[in-house]
Every structure is written in C-alpha cells, then in structure tokens.
Write a protein that holds these residues in place. Structure first.
Motif, short mmCIF file in Angstrom:
data_model
loop_
_atom_site.label_atom_id
_atom_site.label_comp_id
_atom_site.label_asym_id
_atom_site.label_seq_id
_atom_site.Cartn_x
_atom_site.Cartn_y
_atom_site.Cartn_z
N TYR A 70 -0.99 -2.19 10.87
CA TYR A 70 -0.22 -1.58 9.79
C TYR A 70 0.58 -2.64 9.01
CZ TYR A 70 2.98 1.49 7.30
OH TYR A 70 3.70 2.12 6.32
N SER A 71 1.22 -3.52 9.72
CA SER A 71 1.99 -4.58 9.06
C SER A 71 1.10 -5.48 8.21
CB SER A 71 2.71 -5.44 10.10
OG SER A 71 3.68 -4.71 10.78
N LEU A 72 -0.04 -5.87 8.75
CA LEU A 72 -0.93 -6.76 8.01
C LEU A 72 -1.65 -6.05 6.88
CD1 LEU A 72 -2.43 -8.86 10.93
CD2 LEU A 72 -0.67 -9.54 9.30
N LEU A 73 -1.95 -4.78 7.06
CA LEU A 73 -2.61 -4.02 6.01
C LEU A 73 -1.74 -3.96 4.76
CD1 LEU A 73 -5.15 -2.35 5.42
CD2 LEU A 73 -3.95 -0.35 6.30
N ASN A 74 -0.45 -3.84 4.96
CA ASN A 74 0.48 -3.81 3.83
C ASN A 74 0.62 -5.16 3.14
OD1 ASN A 74 1.28 -1.06 3.77
ND2 ASN A 74 2.50 -1.40 5.59
N LYS A 75 0.18 -6.22 3.80
CA LYS A 75 0.31 -7.57 3.24
C LYS A 75 -1.05 -8.22 2.97
CE LYS A 75 4.63 -8.35 5.69
NZ LYS A 75 4.80 -7.28 6.63
N ALA A 76 -2.13 -7.51 3.26
CA ALA A 76 -3.48 -8.10 3.18
C ALA A 76 -3.77 -8.65 1.80
CB ALA A 76 -4.52 -7.07 3.60
N ASP A 77 -3.48 -7.88 0.78
CA ASP A 77 -3.76 -8.34 -0.58
C ASP A 77 -2.89 -9.52 -0.96
OD1 ASP A 77 -5.70 -6.41 -0.89
OD2 ASP A 77 -4.33 -4.96 -1.80
N LEU A 78 -1.64 -9.48 -0.56
CA LEU A 78 -0.71 -10.55 -0.88
C LEU A 78 -1.18 -11.89 -0.31
CD1 LEU A 78 2.08 -11.43 -2.04
CD2 LEU A 78 3.05 -10.80 0.17
N PHE A 79 -1.69 -11.85 0.94
CA PHE A 79 -2.10 -13.08 1.61
C PHE A 79 -3.62 -13.30 1.56
CE2 PHE A 79 1.96 -12.09 3.78
CZ PHE A 79 2.66 -13.23 3.41
N GLY A 80 -4.34 -12.39 0.94
CA GLY A 80 -5.79 -12.53 0.85
C GLY A 80 -6.49 -12.38 2.18
N LEU A 81 -5.95 -11.56 3.07
CA LEU A 81 -6.55 -11.37 4.39
C LEU A 81 -7.75 -10.43 4.32
CD1 LEU A 81 -3.35 -10.90 6.56
CD2 LEU A 81 -4.85 -12.89 6.55
N LYS A 82 -8.82 -10.82 4.98
CA LYS A 82 -10.01 -9.98 5.11
C LYS A 82 -9.90 -9.18 6.40
CE LYS A 82 -12.04 -12.11 1.62
NZ LYS A 82 -11.52 -11.71 0.38
N GLU A 83 -10.71 -8.13 6.49
CA GLU A 83 -10.67 -7.27 7.68
C GLU A 83 -10.88 -8.06 8.97
OE1 GLU A 83 -12.23 -2.96 7.16
OE2 GLU A 83 -13.49 -4.26 5.91
#
Length: 119
Positions: A70-83
């Motif tokens: 949940y924490s990373l999902l909210n920041k995924a776009d900001l940090f460019g994180l892939k699944e």
C-alpha cells in the motif's frame, strides 16, 4: 483508529484501500494481494493452541506485506516503480516492517514483543 472486527472486515478494508490507490491498473500486485488474503484465511482457520505463536508470526508477516504494498503503490508513479520492483521490496523488507514502524533501526534490537516475531 479503525477497529478490526474479523477477517472479512480486515480484508474488505484492505480491498477498499487498494481500490482507492489504483490497484486495478496493477494486475500482478492484485494477484499477489489476493494470494495474501487466501493465505490469511488459511492461517486464521488453522490456528490452534499448539500453533498459535507460529501462526501469529505469519499473520503479522502478511499484514506487513500488505502495508508495504500500500505504501509503495501510493508512491510508485513518483519513483517510477514497476510491479516486479514493488514485489521484490515487499519480499525483502516485510520481516523488518514492524520493527521499523516502531522506530527501531535495522541494527537495533527491538523491545521484547511477539510483534517483532515475523515469518
């Protein structure tokens, strides 16, 4: 603070949070989370006097994984994180999530508590 009354309430709340966070556009994370819910149900159903402590450690681990996702999902776009990157982080860090949530550093020994016994 939201009270958790039972497993169904717990899972419904998580599903709502993930839905609001845009989980629908992350099919691999959705599948992973659905499997965590299945595992949670399984371990809740098998808990007994004999395996309480092992089961509790697994349930805390599942909760940690859900919180990290949940924490990373909210920041995924900001940090460019892939699944796949999110899942790698989850599997690497969930054992230490509770410890860090209580303000302990990784090299510090936490207080004596079953909350830090994570599997």
């Amino acid at each position: 603070m939201i009270e958790i009354n039972d497993r169904n309430h717990y899972i419904r709340r998580w599903k709502s949070l993930f839905n609001d966070a845009g989980m629908g556009s992350h099919p691999n994370l959705m599948k992973y989370v659905d499997n965590l819910f299945i595992d949670f149900k399984f371990f809740e159903e098998i808990v007994s006097k004999e395996n309480l402590w092992q089961t509790l450690a697994v349930l805390i681990g599942i909760d940690s994984k859900l919180n990290i996702i949940y924490s990373l999902l909210n920041k995924a776009d900001l940090f460019g994180l892939k699944e796949n990157q999110i899942l790698e982080i989850v599997e690497k860090d969930y054992l230490f999530y509770t410890k860090e949530s209580f303000g302990f550093k990784l090299n510090e020994e936490p207080n004596f508590s079953f909350l830090f016994n994570v599997k």
